[in-house]
Design a protein around this motif. Structure first.
Motif, PDB file in Angstrom:
ATOM      1  N   PRO A   2       3.757  -2.039  -5.287  1.00 50.77           N
ATOM      2  CA  PRO A   2       2.893  -3.191  -5.230  1.00 50.77           C
ATOM      3  C   PRO A   2       3.212  -4.479  -5.865  1.00 50.77           C
ATOM      4  O   PRO A   2       3.300  -5.370  -5.095  1.00 50.77           O
ATOM      5  CB  PRO A   2       1.373  -2.407  -5.596  1.00 50.77           C
ATOM      6  CG  PRO A   2       1.687  -1.021  -5.651  1.00 50.77           C
ATOM      7  CD  PRO A   2       3.127  -0.829  -5.759  1.00 50.77           C
ATOM      8  N   SER A   3       3.851  -4.501  -7.022  1.00 54.05           N
ATOM      9  CA  SER A   3       4.001  -5.563  -7.628  1.00 54.05           C
ATOM     10  C   SER A   3       5.593  -6.096  -7.503  1.00 54.05           C
ATOM     11  O   SER A   3       5.768  -6.940  -8.137  1.00 54.05           O
ATOM     12  CB  SER A   3       3.610  -5.658  -9.172  1.00 54.05           C
ATOM     13  OG  SER A   3       4.461  -4.401  -9.715  1.00 54.05           O
ATOM     14  N   ALA A   4       6.157  -5.416  -6.394  1.00 50.66           N
ATOM     15  CA  ALA A   4       7.607  -6.051  -6.149  1.00 50.66           C
ATOM     16  C   ALA A   4       7.224  -7.167  -5.391  1.00 50.66           C
ATOM     17  O   ALA A   4       8.384  -7.974  -5.322  1.00 50.66           O
ATOM     18  CB  ALA A   4       8.295  -4.838  -5.445  1.00 50.66           C
ATOM     19  N   ILE A  26      -2.176  -9.256  -0.855  1.00 55.09           N
ATOM     20  CA  ILE A  26      -0.947  -8.539  -0.861  1.00 55.09           C
ATOM     21  C   ILE A  26      -1.181  -7.084  -0.802  1.00 55.09           C
ATOM     22  O   ILE A  26      -0.336  -6.555  -0.282  1.00 55.09           O
ATOM     23  CB  ILE A  26      -0.042  -9.210  -2.188  1.00 55.09           C
ATOM     24  CG1 ILE A  26       0.322 -10.420  -2.261  1.00 55.09           C
ATOM     25  CG2 ILE A  26       1.186  -7.997  -2.560  1.00 55.09           C
ATOM     26  CD1 ILE A  26       1.103 -10.925  -3.434  1.00 55.09           C
ATOM     27  N   GLY A  27      -2.060  -6.616  -1.422  1.00 50.90           N
ATOM     28  CA  GLY A  27      -2.365  -5.313  -1.332  1.00 50.90           C
ATOM     29  C   GLY A  27      -2.727  -4.561  -0.047  1.00 50.90           C
ATOM     30  O   GLY A  27      -2.201  -3.806   0.203  1.00 50.90           O
ATOM     31  N   ASP A  41      -6.290  -1.741  -3.330  1.00 47.79           N
ATOM     32  CA  ASP A  41      -6.667  -2.261  -4.537  1.00 47.79           C
ATOM     33  C   ASP A  41      -5.825  -1.942  -5.771  1.00 47.79           C
ATOM     34  O   ASP A  41      -5.991  -2.459  -6.968  1.00 47.79           O
ATOM     35  CB  ASP A  41      -8.330  -1.814  -5.081  1.00 47.79           C
ATOM     36  CG  ASP A  41      -8.056  -0.030  -4.998  1.00 47.79           C
ATOM     37  OD1 ASP A  41      -6.955   0.408  -4.627  1.00 47.79           O
ATOM     38  OD2 ASP A  41      -8.973   0.439  -5.472  1.00 47.79           O
ATOM     39  N   LYS A  42      -4.593  -1.453  -5.638  1.00 46.52           N
ATOM     40  CA  LYS A  42      -3.623  -1.125  -6.459  1.00 46.52           C
ATOM     41  C   LYS A  42      -2.945  -2.537  -6.811  1.00 46.52           C
ATOM     42  O   LYS A  42      -2.122  -2.252  -7.895  1.00 46.52           O
ATOM     43  CB  LYS A  42      -2.729  -0.082  -6.222  1.00 46.52           C
ATOM     44  CG  LYS A  42      -3.330   1.214  -6.003  1.00 46.52           C
ATOM     45  CD  LYS A  42      -2.428   2.563  -5.808  1.00 46.52           C
ATOM     46  CE  LYS A  42      -3.204   3.962  -5.889  1.00 46.52           C
ATOM     47  NZ  LYS A  42      -2.331   4.796  -5.190  1.00 46.52           N
ATOM     48  N   CYS A  66      -3.962   4.472   4.081  1.00 43.37           N
ATOM     49  CA  CYS A  66      -3.178   3.479   2.754  1.00 43.37           C
ATOM     50  C   CYS A  66      -3.992   2.330   2.637  1.00 43.37           C
ATOM     51  O   CYS A  66      -4.131   1.883   1.517  1.00 43.37           O
ATOM     52  CB  CYS A  66      -1.719   3.478   3.038  1.00 43.37           C
ATOM     53  SG  CYS A  66      -0.571   4.768   2.895  1.00 43.37           S
ATOM     54  N   TRP A  67      -4.425   1.507   3.783  1.00 47.90           N
ATOM     55  CA  TRP A  67      -5.034   0.322   3.605  1.00 47.90           C
ATOM     56  C   TRP A  67      -6.386   0.569   2.898  1.00 47.90           C
ATOM     57  O   TRP A  67      -6.844  -0.057   1.971  1.00 47.90           O
ATOM     58  CB  TRP A  67      -5.607  -0.078   5.034  1.00 47.90           C
ATOM     59  CG  TRP A  67      -6.034  -1.251   5.142  1.00 47.90           C
ATOM     60  CD1 TRP A  67      -6.912  -2.053   4.003  1.00 47.90           C
ATOM     61  CD2 TRP A  67      -6.382  -2.334   6.248  1.00 47.90           C
ATOM     62  NE1 TRP A  67      -7.454  -3.263   4.511  1.00 47.90           N
ATOM     63  CE2 TRP A  67      -7.120  -3.230   6.168  1.00 47.90           C
ATOM     64  CE3 TRP A  67      -5.917  -2.139   7.651  1.00 47.90           C
ATOM     65  CZ2 TRP A  67      -7.694  -3.989   6.987  1.00 47.90           C
ATOM     66  CZ3 TRP A  67      -6.228  -2.859   8.630  1.00 47.90           C
ATOM     67  CH2 TRP A  67      -7.310  -3.848   8.326  1.00 47.90           C
ATOM     68  N   ARG A  68      -7.022   1.830   3.379  1.00 53.23           N
ATOM     69  CA  ARG A  68      -8.537   2.010   2.702  1.00 53.23           C
ATOM     70  C   ARG A  68      -8.437   2.364   1.107  1.00 53.23           C
ATOM     71  O   ARG A  68      -9.382   2.164   0.494  1.00 53.23           O
ATOM     72  CB  ARG A  68      -9.147   3.039   3.639  1.00 53.23           C
ATOM     73  CG  ARG A  68      -9.462   2.647   4.876  1.00 53.23           C
ATOM     74  CD  ARG A  68     -10.173   3.680   5.836  1.00 53.23           C
ATOM     75  NE  ARG A  68     -11.410   4.229   5.092  1.00 53.23           N
ATOM     76  CZ  ARG A  68     -12.117   5.082   5.667  1.00 53.23           C
ATOM     77  NH1 ARG A  68     -11.829   5.859   6.696  1.00 53.23           N
ATOM     78  NH2 ARG A  68     -13.324   5.695   4.949  1.00 53.23           N
TER      79      ARG A  68
END
Length: 320
Positions: free
Chosen positions: A266-268, A249-250, A242-243, A236-238
């Motif tokens: 992501p944007s929460a 934060i990503g 970038d999302k 998930c990191w890789r």
């Protein structure tokens, strides 16, 4: 000295939580407003000068006081470390919201959970869509809370810890805490009482914190991966970091979500919840049980960090 200072500061913070808003946020906000009112001419260099005065000067002073006290007595220097860490790091700035939201979800009290989430964000709770059922509302609240908790644990614990270890005395802790605040207050204009955008004046604050935060976010993400589901966390990191528009934060969210085996928003983590956004992580929808798993993940990552500091201390003694 570093390990003992961190342990004592964390214990003090658990036993007697610091009123963070009163003793940290409000003084930093007053300092930021003071410098902005006198230096903001709308140019980038004005913001750079204000940032240097607001961040580097206190960080240097914290280091100088440490060395001055150390010349008098190592015990005084250690107490100074503990005091500064007590002000700059800790779980209790956000953990009460997380715990209360988890309890409300377990009791099925969704309106109260939404209210707490809104208070944590510092804005009214976002109304869920009318056409979704109660279970989906619960999942949305849980994943937003987990996202915010993972980012908060980085900014209030792991980021401060890394900078404290890397820089002399408590100067790293001071540097990280103020730079983090100004990145939001000047750079992203989050949490400002007037909601104003500072444009060029705040650009340097955002960029400087991104540089300072480069190593800490990766250390936090690595810690989550090691103590959680390593393969999913790294994947998930890789592939998903970038999302999120904020790269730091990503990285933290993608690794944390993969380590937990849960899907997060992501944007929460910032102050707003957006519609139709891409999730990060893998596995199940978040719920109250995953919130408890997130607590365990953060504490295991902290214990891992303290263990590494202990091993480094032994290595230093062996090499002396």
């Amino acid at each position: 000295m570093s390990l003992l200072s961190l342990v004592v500061a964390l214990l003090l913070e658990q036993l007697r939580p610091l009123p963070y808003r009163r003793f940290v946020r409000e003084p930093l906000q007053a300092l930021a407003d003071f410098l902005e009112a006198r230096l903001n001419g709308g140019a980038r260099q004005h913001g750079t000068l204000a940032w240097l005065l607001a961040v580097l000067v206190p960080a240097l002073l914290a280091g100088l006081v440490f060395y001055a006290l150390h010349a008098l007595s190592p015990l005084l220097a250690w107490l100074w470390n503990v005091g500064v860490l007590y002000l700059t790091l800790g779980f209790r700035q956000f953990s009460h919201y997380f715990t209360d939201i988890q309890l409300a979800l377990r009791m099925g009290d969704l309106p109260h959970a939404r209210q707490l989430l809104g208070e944590w964000r510092g804005s009214p709770a976002d109304d869920c869509k009318a056409d979704v059922n109660a279970d989906e509302n619960s999942h949305e609240i849980a994943r937003a809370a987990i996202s915010m908790a993972l980012v908060a644990s980085h900014r209030h614990v792991f980021g401060v810890l890394v900078c404290f270890v890397l820089l002399p005395g408590p100067s790293g802790a001071v540097l990280y805490r103020i730079a983090d605040f100004l990145a939001d207050y000047w750079g992203r204009s989050l949490g400002r009482h007037d909601g104003a955008s500072l444009g060029a004046f705040g650009a340097f604050a955002a960029r400087a914190f991104a540089v300072i935060n480069w190593l800490p976010v990766r250390a936090t993400a690595a810690g989550f991966a090691i103590v959680g589901n390593f393969e999913d966390a790294v994947y998930c990191w890789r592939t998903q970091a970038d999302k999120e528009s904020d790269a730091g934060i990503g990285i933290v969210l993608a690794s944390g979500a993969g380590a937990l085996g849960v899907r997060l928003v992501p944007s929460a983590a910032p102050n707003e919840v957006a519609e139709d956004i891409v999730e990060v992580g893998a596995g199940e929808d978040a719920d109250a049980d995953h919130m408890q798993s997130a607590v365990g993940l953060v504490w295991r990552a902290l214990l891992l960090s303290l263990l590494l500091l202990l091993l480094l201390g032994f290595a230093g003694l062996a090499g002396a």
